[in-house]
Design a protein around this motif. Sequence first.
Motif, short mmCIF file in Angstrom:
data_model
loop_
_atom_site.label_atom_id
_atom_site.label_comp_id
_atom_site.label_asym_id
_atom_site.label_seq_id
_atom_site.Cartn_x
_atom_site.Cartn_y
_atom_site.Cartn_z
N TYR A 1 16.95 51.01 58.33
CA TYR A 1 18.22 51.45 58.80
C TYR A 1 18.91 52.20 58.16
CZ TYR A 1 21.66 50.04 62.54
OH TYR A 1 22.63 50.36 63.46
N ILE A 2 19.04 53.47 58.61
CA ILE A 2 19.96 54.60 57.90
C ILE A 2 21.01 54.74 58.50
CG2 ILE A 2 19.94 57.01 57.07
CD1 ILE A 2 16.80 56.89 57.17
N THR B 1 28.52 51.54 60.36
CA THR B 1 28.39 50.79 61.53
C THR B 1 27.39 49.32 61.49
OG1 THR B 1 26.92 52.20 62.57
CG2 THR B 1 29.31 52.34 63.01
N PHE B 2 26.49 49.44 60.50
CA PHE B 2 25.88 48.31 60.27
C PHE B 2 26.62 46.90 60.21
CE2 PHE B 2 22.83 45.56 58.08
CZ PHE B 2 21.73 45.48 58.86
N TYR C 1 18.01 48.64 54.31
CA TYR C 1 19.11 49.18 54.70
C TYR C 1 19.72 50.47 53.62
CZ TYR C 1 24.24 50.09 55.23
OH TYR C 1 25.46 50.56 55.34
N VAL C 2 20.15 51.42 54.28
CA VAL C 2 20.91 52.61 53.09
C VAL C 2 21.85 53.06 54.02
CG1 VAL C 2 19.14 54.52 53.93
CG2 VAL C 2 20.14 54.53 51.56
N ARG C 3 22.98 53.52 53.05
CA ARG C 3 23.98 54.19 53.60
C ARG C 3 23.94 55.64 53.22
NH1 ARG C 3 28.20 56.28 55.63
NH2 ARG C 3 30.35 55.31 55.66
N ASP D 1 21.66 56.04 62.66
CA ASP D 1 22.82 55.64 63.53
C ASP D 1 23.99 56.11 62.44
OD1 ASP D 1 24.41 54.68 65.30
OD2 ASP D 1 24.68 52.66 64.25
N SER D 2 24.52 57.53 62.80
CA SER D 2 24.00 58.16 63.78
C SER D 2 23.50 59.74 63.21
CB SER D 2 25.15 58.73 64.82
OG SER D 2 25.89 59.54 64.22
#
Length: 317
Positions: free
Chosen positions: A141-142, A147-148, A173-175, A204-205
Amino acid sequence: MSEVKKPKTIEELGISSTIVKKLYSAGITTVEALAVANAQELSQMLGIPLPTVQKIISQARNALGLGFKTALELKRERSNLPKITTGSRNLDNLLGGGVEVKTITEFFGEFGSGKTQICHQLAVNVQLPPEKGGLNRKAVYIDTEGTFRWERIEAMARALGLDPDKVMENIFYVRAVNTDHQMAVTEELKELIPKENIGLVVIDSITSHFRAEYPGRENLAPRQQKLNRHLHQLMALAELYNVAIVITNQVMARPDIFYGDPTMAVGGHVLYHAPGVRVQLKKSRGNRRIARIVDAPHLPESEAVFVITDAGIRDPD
């Protein structure tokens, strides 16, 4: 053409050990990475003649089935591609059975239309066994906008009778903080996907940082060129590693439209031509949302209604 067993390592391609060592030292450690390498750059990096490099890249591509195949072989291959359920039968039917691997699926719509909720649900559902609409694989999940929410993952996992901690452990997960970071993370996935058995990559996004870093008409050309490179990165990942790529996108208002829908997805023609499936999401009454196929070469233009509940994405009662 008979189906050939795909090699798992570069050594299995029959390349000399000297060249294999040079490839490893250059960070080319998988057949997939070799298949998408730039021949000119690799030749200079390794100090190997260009024709030799072109030959080994060609070997890698043919070994992965990226060479010629008949239309019938292509039909059989695409017909058997696994899909991830969205949690809504209506939405799955709209997508031809769910979110497909080897494909980029784009969900675009205004704030609150359900884009991020669908991404969360898919990150959980990809972990389900195939008989329940999953792939038995993990997710990446990038997050470009912060918003995660792990709380949603926990609620969705519980609703499916899964161990929330185990589900969260299987989501990497990575921001992403800017466009360069976003693209660098995507590049790193070439190693992470096979190592961790990843079946889904979410961004996202996709356009958020591109819009912020390249504002104004004068920056349009460099922004679109960079976005195009990023989309080609993602297309290569989808094709080579049999993963589903899901991207979300924002919309902007078009003041020149007087009739019909005045909103359009951000990203221009570069983004319009890249994804395999483009889905527009709209708010409806209460927790209802409307999904509409805008562009997909194999799907008819149609609509479906789904709802966002505490348990996740579901069909309306």
